[in-house]
Design an enzyme around this catalytic site. Structure first.
Site, PDB file in Angstrom:
ATOM      1  N   GLU A 133       0.822  -1.209   0.000  1.00 50.01           N
ATOM      2  CA  GLU A 133       0.000   0.000   0.000  1.00 50.01           C
ATOM      3  C   GLU A 133       0.857   1.261   0.000  1.00 50.01           C
ATOM      4  OE1 GLU A 133      -2.185  -2.903   2.859  1.00 50.01           O
ATOM      5  OE2 GLU A 133      -0.137  -2.559   2.174  1.00 50.01           O
ATOM      6  N   CYS A 162      -0.473   1.025   7.448  1.00 49.04           N
ATOM      7  CA  CYS A 162      -0.950   1.372   6.104  1.00 49.04           C
ATOM      8  C   CYS A 162      -2.301   2.069   6.171  1.00 49.04           C
ATOM      9  CB  CYS A 162      -1.018   0.130   5.231  1.00 49.04           C
ATOM     10  SG  CYS A 162       0.623  -0.522   4.827  1.00 49.04           S
ATOM     11  N   CYS A 205      -2.781  -3.210   7.225  1.00 47.61           N
ATOM     12  CA  CYS A 205      -2.361  -3.173   8.625  1.00 47.61           C
ATOM     13  C   CYS A 205      -2.632  -1.762   9.165  1.00 47.61           C
ATOM     14  CB  CYS A 205      -0.881  -3.531   8.743  1.00 47.61           C
ATOM     15  SG  CYS A 205       0.244  -2.249   8.106  1.00 47.61           S
TER      16      CYS A 205
END
Length: 155
Positions: free
Chosen positions: A65, A96, A93
């Site tokens: 990302e 990100c 996560c």
């Protein structure tokens, strides 16, 4: 165009873009990186893509990302991605998700959920911009299978 036709078209576009994100994930896997891939589009055009490079760059922040966000911002010449969609093979996560939130991206589409490291298992309130639309589960089985295959090979 009816709402149903619009939904079918959107779903078809989402699956097509997720397949491109899966291609990025396979590139990561071929390089012995965790197989996560991301693609960012704006007005139907791909403006950024990436896959995990944490091993290659020895950088814990080099997630798919983050690579795609940087490429998209460079392409557009600005840090805000309000009119864009991020396609990522696995639920982002927390790190990100925070970066995605700061980018003000308009829409996030992810494949497989991540019950261990996904943002939704860590925080109760969404880290995304309040206007960001989230959709999960696009090609989830295929995205999840790639992750399982990678980690089975590591054990």
């Amino acid at each position: 165009m009816t709402d149903t036709e619009r939904d079918i078209t959107l779903r078809s576009d989402d699956e097509r873009m997720m397949r491109l994100a899966l291609a990025e994930a396979r590139e990561a896997m071929a390089a012995d990186e965790i197989p996560i891939g991301a693609v960012i589009t704006c007005n139907g055009r791909i403006i950024g893509k990436g896959h995990n490079l944490t091993e290659a760059l020895t950088d814990v922040t080099a997630h798919a990302e983050m690579q795609a966000l940087t490429a998209a911002a460079t392409t557009l010449g600005g840090k805000f991605l309000d009119d864009c969609t991020l396609y990522v093979t696995v639920e982002p996560c927390l790190m990100c998700a925070g970066a995605i939130g700061w980018s003000r991206i308009g829409r996030v589409v992810f494949g497989a959920s991540d019950p261990k490291k996904g943002y939704s298992t860590i925080v109760a309130k969404s880290p995304f911009h309040p206007k960001t639309k989230i959709e999960g589960g696009i090609l989830a089985e295929e995205c999840g299978a790639l992750m399982k295959e990678f980690f089975i090979g590591k054990r």
